[in-house]
Motif scaffolding. Structure first.
Motif, PDB file in Angstrom:
ATOM      1  N   SER A   1       0.849  -1.194   0.000  1.00  0.00           N
ATOM      2  CA  SER A   1       0.000   0.000   0.000  1.00  0.00           C
ATOM      3  C   SER A   1       0.877   1.234   0.000  1.00  0.00           C
ATOM      4  O   SER A   1       2.041   1.190   0.414  1.00  0.00           O
ATOM      5  CB  SER A   1      -0.936   0.004   1.219  1.00  0.00           C
ATOM      6  OG  SER A   1      -0.438   0.802   2.253  1.00  0.00           O
ATOM      7  N   GLN A   2       0.292   2.314  -0.482  1.00  0.00           N
ATOM      8  CA  GLN A   2       1.012   3.593  -0.519  1.00  0.00           C
ATOM      9  C   GLN A   2      -0.010   4.680  -0.225  1.00  0.00           C
ATOM     10  O   GLN A   2      -1.086   4.702  -0.841  1.00  0.00           O
ATOM     11  CB  GLN A   2       1.626   3.787  -1.906  1.00  0.00           C
ATOM     12  CG  GLN A   2       2.820   4.726  -1.883  1.00  0.00           C
ATOM     13  CD  GLN A   2       3.581   4.747  -3.200  1.00  0.00           C
ATOM     14  OE1 GLN A   2       3.766   3.712  -3.836  1.00  0.00           O
ATOM     15  NE2 GLN A   2       4.007   5.918  -3.618  1.00  0.00           N
ATOM     16  N   GLU A   3       0.301   5.551   0.760  1.00  0.00           N
ATOM     17  CA  GLU A   3      -0.685   6.549   1.204  1.00  0.00           C
ATOM     18  C   GLU A   3       0.012   7.848   1.580  1.00  0.00           C
ATOM     19  O   GLU A   3       1.201   7.868   1.899  1.00  0.00           O
ATOM     20  CB  GLU A   3      -1.426   6.067   2.475  1.00  0.00           C
ATOM     21  CG  GLU A   3      -2.260   4.825   2.305  1.00  0.00           C
ATOM     22  CD  GLU A   3      -2.894   4.355   3.635  1.00  0.00           C
ATOM     23  OE1 GLU A   3      -3.197   5.196   4.507  1.00  0.00           O
ATOM     24  OE2 GLU A   3      -3.059   3.140   3.778  1.00  0.00           O
ATOM     25  N   ILE A   4      -0.765   8.926   1.570  1.00  0.00           N
ATOM     26  CA  ILE A   4      -0.338  10.176   2.198  1.00  0.00           C
ATOM     27  C   ILE A   4      -1.114  10.304   3.498  1.00  0.00           C
ATOM     28  O   ILE A   4      -2.337  10.145   3.506  1.00  0.00           O
ATOM     29  CB  ILE A   4      -0.622  11.383   1.284  1.00  0.00           C
ATOM     30  CG1 ILE A   4       0.255  11.293   0.028  1.00  0.00           C
ATOM     31  CG2 ILE A   4      -0.370  12.688   2.030  1.00  0.00           C
ATOM     32  CD1 ILE A   4      -0.021  12.365  -1.011  1.00  0.00           C
ATOM     33  N   ASN A   5      -0.400  10.524   4.611  1.00  0.00           N
ATOM     34  CA  ASN A   5      -1.050  10.746   5.897  1.00  0.00           C
ATOM     35  C   ASN A   5      -0.754  12.184   6.317  1.00  0.00           C
ATOM     36  O   ASN A   5       0.327  12.484   6.826  1.00  0.00           O
ATOM     37  CB  ASN A   5      -0.543   9.729   6.932  1.00  0.00           C
ATOM     38  CG  ASN A   5      -1.330   9.775   8.236  1.00  0.00           C
ATOM     39  OD1 ASN A   5      -1.685  10.854   8.715  1.00  0.00           O
ATOM     40  ND2 ASN A   5      -1.595   8.613   8.796  1.00  0.00           N
ATOM     41  N   GLU A   6      -1.710  13.071   6.047  1.00  0.00           N
ATOM     42  CA  GLU A   6      -1.532  14.514   6.325  1.00  0.00           C
ATOM     43  C   GLU A   6      -1.249  14.759   7.792  1.00  0.00           C
ATOM     44  O   GLU A   6      -0.369  15.544   8.144  1.00  0.00           O
ATOM     45  CB  GLU A   6      -2.805  15.274   5.918  1.00  0.00           C
ATOM     46  CG  GLU A   6      -2.932  15.557   4.438  1.00  0.00           C
ATOM     47  CD  GLU A   6      -1.955  16.636   3.956  1.00  0.00           C
ATOM     48  OE1 GLU A   6      -1.427  17.402   4.800  1.00  0.00           O
ATOM     49  OE2 GLU A   6      -1.707  16.693   2.744  1.00  0.00           O
ATOM     50  N   GLU A   7      -2.019  14.095   8.655  1.00  0.00           N
ATOM     51  CA  GLU A   7      -1.891  14.316  10.103  1.00  0.00           C
ATOM     52  C   GLU A   7      -0.476  13.998  10.583  1.00  0.00           C
ATOM     53  O   GLU A   7       0.089  14.724  11.405  1.00  0.00           O
ATOM     54  CB  GLU A   7      -2.911  13.437  10.833  1.00  0.00           C
ATOM     55  CG  GLU A   7      -2.914  13.620  12.329  1.00  0.00           C
ATOM     56  CD  GLU A   7      -3.917  12.697  13.027  1.00  0.00           C
ATOM     57  OE1 GLU A   7      -4.569  13.175  13.946  1.00  0.00           O
ATOM     58  OE2 GLU A   7      -4.041  11.512  12.646  1.00  0.00           O
ATOM     59  N   GLN A   8       0.112  12.913  10.044  1.00  0.00           N
ATOM     60  CA  GLN A   8       1.456  12.507  10.463  1.00  0.00           C
ATOM     61  C   GLN A   8       2.550  13.184   9.640  1.00  0.00           C
ATOM     62  O   GLN A   8       3.737  13.042   9.952  1.00  0.00           O
ATOM     63  CB  GLN A   8       1.599  10.980  10.347  1.00  0.00           C
ATOM     64  CG  GLN A   8       0.637  10.192  11.219  1.00  0.00           C
ATOM     65  CD  GLN A   8       0.942  10.324  12.701  1.00  0.00           C
ATOM     66  OE1 GLN A   8       2.031  10.739  13.096  1.00  0.00           O
ATOM     67  NE2 GLN A   8      -0.032   9.985  13.535  1.00  0.00           N
TER      68      GLN A   8
ATOM     69  N   LEU B   1       9.097   6.022   4.915  1.00  0.00           N
ATOM     70  CA  LEU B   1       8.446   7.283   5.290  1.00  0.00           C
ATOM     71  C   LEU B   1       9.207   8.463   4.715  1.00  0.00           C
ATOM     72  O   LEU B   1      10.389   8.660   5.039  1.00  0.00           O
ATOM     73  CB  LEU B   1       8.450   7.434   6.808  1.00  0.00           C
ATOM     74  CG  LEU B   1       7.782   6.330   7.638  1.00  0.00           C
ATOM     75  CD1 LEU B   1       8.439   6.217   9.005  1.00  0.00           C
ATOM     76  CD2 LEU B   1       6.296   6.598   7.766  1.00  0.00           C
ATOM     77  N   GLU B   2       8.537   9.233   3.852  1.00  0.00           N
ATOM     78  CA  GLU B   2       9.133  10.477   3.338  1.00  0.00           C
ATOM     79  C   GLU B   2       8.315  11.638   3.888  1.00  0.00           C
ATOM     80  O   GLU B   2       7.084  11.630   3.799  1.00  0.00           O
ATOM     81  CB  GLU B   2       9.070  10.487   1.796  1.00  0.00           C
ATOM     82  CG  GLU B   2       9.671  11.738   1.188  1.00  0.00           C
ATOM     83  CD  GLU B   2       9.309  11.891  -0.299  1.00  0.00           C
ATOM     84  OE1 GLU B   2       9.755  11.096  -1.121  1.00  0.00           O
ATOM     85  OE2 GLU B   2       8.546  12.831  -0.606  1.00  0.00           O
ATOM     86  N   PRO B   3       8.968  12.658   4.482  1.00  0.00           N
ATOM     87  CA  PRO B   3       8.204  13.769   5.042  1.00  0.00           C
ATOM     88  C   PRO B   3       7.551  14.618   3.953  1.00  0.00           C
ATOM     89  O   PRO B   3       8.128  14.789   2.881  1.00  0.00           O
ATOM     90  CB  PRO B   3       9.262  14.590   5.798  1.00  0.00           C
ATOM     91  CG  PRO B   3      10.557  14.238   5.160  1.00  0.00           C
ATOM     92  CD  PRO B   3      10.423  12.821   4.666  1.00  0.00           C
ATOM     93  N   ILE B   4       6.345  15.147   4.250  1.00  0.00           N
ATOM     94  CA  ILE B   4       5.721  16.081   3.309  1.00  0.00           C
ATOM     95  C   ILE B   4       5.919  17.523   3.757  1.00  0.00           C
ATOM     96  O   ILE B   4       5.549  18.449   3.059  1.00  0.00           O
ATOM     97  CB  ILE B   4       4.217  15.787   3.083  1.00  0.00           C
ATOM     98  CG1 ILE B   4       3.439  15.788   4.398  1.00  0.00           C
ATOM     99  CG2 ILE B   4       4.020  14.455   2.366  1.00  0.00           C
ATOM    100  CD1 ILE B   4       1.920  15.655   4.202  1.00  0.00           C
ATOM    101  N   ARG B   5       6.505  17.722   4.939  1.00  0.00           N
ATOM    102  CA  ARG B   5       6.906  19.051   5.383  1.00  0.00           C
ATOM    103  C   ARG B   5       8.073  18.909   6.355  1.00  0.00           C
ATOM    104  O   ARG B   5       8.154  17.909   7.076  1.00  0.00           O
ATOM    105  CB  ARG B   5       5.750  19.834   6.019  1.00  0.00           C
ATOM    106  CG  ARG B   5       4.750  19.001   6.760  1.00  0.00           C
ATOM    107  CD  ARG B   5       3.655  19.816   7.436  1.00  0.00           C
ATOM    108  NE  ARG B   5       3.047  18.993   8.461  1.00  0.00           N
ATOM    109  CZ  ARG B   5       1.980  18.206   8.258  1.00  0.00           C
ATOM    110  NH1 ARG B   5       1.392  18.182   7.085  1.00  0.00           N
ATOM    111  NH2 ARG B   5       1.507  17.471   9.240  1.00  0.00           N
TER     112      ARG B   5
ATOM    113  N   GLY C   1      -3.879   5.116  10.952  1.00  0.00           N
ATOM    114  CA  GLY C   1      -2.593   4.658  10.430  1.00  0.00           C
ATOM    115  C   GLY C   1      -2.741   3.987   9.077  1.00  0.00           C
ATOM    116  O   GLY C   1      -3.823   3.940   8.491  1.00  0.00           O
ATOM    117  N   SER C   2      -1.640   3.469   8.610  1.00  0.00           N
ATOM    118  CA  SER C   2      -1.569   2.851   7.294  1.00  0.00           C
ATOM    119  C   SER C   2      -2.543   1.678   7.162  1.00  0.00           C
ATOM    120  O   SER C   2      -2.741   0.916   8.108  1.00  0.00           O
ATOM    121  CB  SER C   2      -0.134   2.353   7.101  1.00  0.00           C
ATOM    122  OG  SER C   2       0.087   2.045   5.757  1.00  0.00           O
TER     123      SER C   2
END
Ligand code: V0V
Ligand code: CO
Length: 140
Positions: free
Chosen positions: A32-39, A61-65, A113-114
């Motif tokens: 699976s591959q997802e974006i988790n905004e909260e995390q 895990l790659e950070p989005i910010r 979570g994922s």
């Protein structure tokens, strides 16, 4: 209380590159591959094996910010192991009993979570320097 190692979380700078490396080198496949905004992450679960208590994965895990847990970790330590996620049958029960021992809970209530799991983190300063995640997977 723990039923298995659900996943090992690894901080990476480039999710696509890391996925390719794990596929090519270890022959793992993306479950699976997802974006988790909260995390604050883009993440991929790579399937490792099935066991009697469920499956285990590597979580990239790659950070989005930059001001997120994984963004800060990368800036300080570079790429590498970020956390261990243990499988539990009931994350609220596990939180209550671990919290009662004095370990600080990063999450007092489970979060999303994922792959639909309910997750909660324990503070690494109270767990021997290992960021620890409790994972109640969805039943299929
Ligand atoms: C930080 N520290 C760690 C650490 N991250 N120690 C071990 N392992 C880690 N991964 C240490 C850091 O070196 C500092 O130690 C101290 O904790 C404070 O760090 P900080 O960078 O100033 O950060 P804080 O205090 O703002 O936040 C630290 C915590 C944060 C642990 C509270 O990272 C957090 O809330 N993590 C849980 C959420 C998370 O990690 N999400 C991403 C994965 P010194 O310098 O004071 O000694 S999401 C996920 O796994 C999902 C969605 C899933 O599985 O489904
Ligand atoms: Co995780």
């Amino acid at each position: 209380m723990f039923t298995r190692i659900d996943h090992v979380g690894i901080a990476v700078r480039d999710l696509e590159k890391s996925i390719s490396w794990y596929e090519t080198t270890f022959g793992l496949t993306v479950a699976s591959q997802e974006i988790n905004e909260e995390q604050g992450v883009r993440e991929a679960m790579l399937f490792v094996a099935d066991g009697p208590a469920g499956s285990s994965y590597v979580q990239l895990l790659e950070p989005i910010r930059p001001d997120s847990p994984v963004g800060k970790f990368l800036a300080r330590n570079g790429e590498g192991v970020h956390h261990i996620g243990y499988g539990v049958d009931d994350v609220e029960n596990a939180l209550a009993s671990i919290g009662a021992t004095g370990v600080r809970l990063v999450d007092k209530r489970p979060r999303h979570g994922s792959m639909g799991a309910s997750i909660a983190f324990l503070h690494p300063k109270d767990t021997g320097g290992v960021l620890t995640e409790l994972v109640q997977a969805t039943r299929r």
